[in-house]
Write an enzyme that holds these catalytic residues in place. Structure first.
Site, mmCIF file in Angstrom:
data_model
loop_
_atom_site.group_PDB
_atom_site.id
_atom_site.type_symbol
_atom_site.label_atom_id
_atom_site.label_comp_id
_atom_site.label_asym_id
_atom_site.label_seq_id
_atom_site.Cartn_x
_atom_site.Cartn_y
_atom_site.Cartn_z
ATOM 1 N N SER A 199 0.811 -1.227 0.000
ATOM 2 C CA SER A 199 0.000 0.000 0.000
ATOM 3 C C SER A 199 0.841 1.273 0.000
ATOM 4 O O SER A 199 0.279 2.358 0.048
ATOM 5 C CB SER A 199 -0.929 0.016 1.220
ATOM 6 O OG SER A 199 -0.199 0.034 2.426
ATOM 7 N N LYS A 239 -7.366 3.454 7.736
ATOM 8 C CA LYS A 239 -6.396 4.433 7.244
ATOM 9 C C LYS A 239 -6.989 5.842 7.210
ATOM 10 O O LYS A 239 -6.340 6.816 7.607
ATOM 11 C CB LYS A 239 -5.927 4.027 5.850
ATOM 12 C CG LYS A 239 -5.086 2.757 5.827
ATOM 13 C CD LYS A 239 -4.758 2.338 4.404
ATOM 14 C CE LYS A 239 -3.935 1.054 4.383
ATOM 15 N NZ LYS A 239 -3.651 0.610 3.004
#
Length: 331
Positions: A213, A256
């Protein structure tokens, strides 16, 4: 029937995990933490320390400062510990003969809890070119991470430090290869690429880091370094990349985004195929954020970097995302 809790699934044997029903419990929002503290944590700690609500009061503003500056967690365990510390301090004053009602305000926290433990470093870190803010998933919720890049005279060598795993190393190599193949399009001088060694570092080097990511963050940091355009301090990003210039979807979007919100970041860059995942984000947080969805790495430059085109691209993406957000709220 057995009920168990865990922070991470990777260490559970596959045969056992296959026989379990897994329920994912995301971290709390700030508003939820304030509500939990007001209804449960504060009354419990007041009682356990032999106090009464007539002798002590903790303002909601003080609770918010504890959440933002003294704890960094998905749950409320450390929040309760800090509240307990305050209650012990008040109990001592009562034992010493204090008769007045003690009301804890944000200004009083330093006296009871000491100096703040967490300070937002985003604006300071991204003030110079070569630093980008990324988003990461951790077993205790989401977190932000910084990717730093610098260059020096050399022969195209790439150095990677910060306890990076194989996946992140491959992302860095892919990002640099893509930049070299599109140098003219990105307005990067061939002389800079051909006569420079590049060092990519992810701080907190003692902490192992890996996962698919950080590709867009590494790419953005490298383009920022090589073009001299600093990254916007109000933008954080997540997503994986390919050599063809595609941005691939990733997991842990809710955690996130909540980590970015806690850090004061209000613009999030996500892969286009993760647009459906913002439905899982609490509406109160969704209203505060502007989401920029990208499918190709070339779209990242004008959104994330300061300078020519950044404001225009940011406005266009912000308008597009606002429409998406309104549609989601209607749903």
């Amino acid at each position: 029937m057995f009920i168990a809790t865990a922070n991470i699934l990777d260490t559970i044997p596959p045969a056992l995990l296959d026989r379990m029903e897994v329920l994912g419990l995301p971290g709390y929002t700030e508003e939820e933490k304030v509500g939990i503290a007001r209804r449960y944590l504060i009354p419990r700690q007041i009682k356990e320390h032999g106090l009464s609500e007539e002798r002590i009061g903790i303002e909601d503003g003080a609770v918010r400062i504890i959440i933002r500056s003294y704890t960094r967690e998905a749950g409320v365990r450390n929040l309760e510990r800090e509240i307990a510390t305050i209650c012990r301090g008040v109990a001592r004053k009562v034992a010493e003969g204090a008769l007045e009602v003690i009301n804890i305000t944000p200004e009083d926290l330093h006296e009871y809890l000491g100096a703040v433990k967490f300070i937002s470093e985003v604006a300071e870190r991204t003030a110079e070119a070569g630093v980008a803010t990324g988003l990461a998933w951790t077993p205790t919720g989401g977190d932000i991470l910084f990717v730093e890049a610098t260059r020096m005279p050399g022969k195209r060598n790439l150095t990677l430090t910060g306890s990076l795993g194989e996946v992140m190393k491959e992302s860095a190599l892919a990002a640099l290869s893509f930049i070299r193949s599109r140098a003219e399009e990105l307005k990067i001088s061939e002389d800079i690429l051909g006569k420079s060694d590049i060092h990519v570092h992810v701080p907190a080097g003692a902490i192992p880091k890996d996962g698919p990511s950080a590709g867009v963050t590494i790419f953005t940091a490298l383009v920022s370094l090589l073009t001299g355009r600093p990254v916007r301090s109000d933008v954080a990003m997540t997503g994986e990349i390919t050599l063809r210039g595609l941005v691939l979807p990733v997991g842990g979007i809710k955690e996130k985004v909540m980590a970015a919100h806690r850090a004061g970041i209000r613009h999030i860059v996500l892969p286009g195929r993760n647009e459906k995942d913002i439905e899982d984000i609490p509406e109160a947080i969704r209203k505060d954020m502007t989401f920029h969805f990208v499918d190709r790495m070339s779209e990242l430059v004008d959104i994330t970097l300061r300078g020519d085109g950044a404001a225009r691209a940011g406005a266009e993406n912000g308008n597009k995302t606002s429409k998406n957000r309104k549609n989601l709220q209607k749903q």
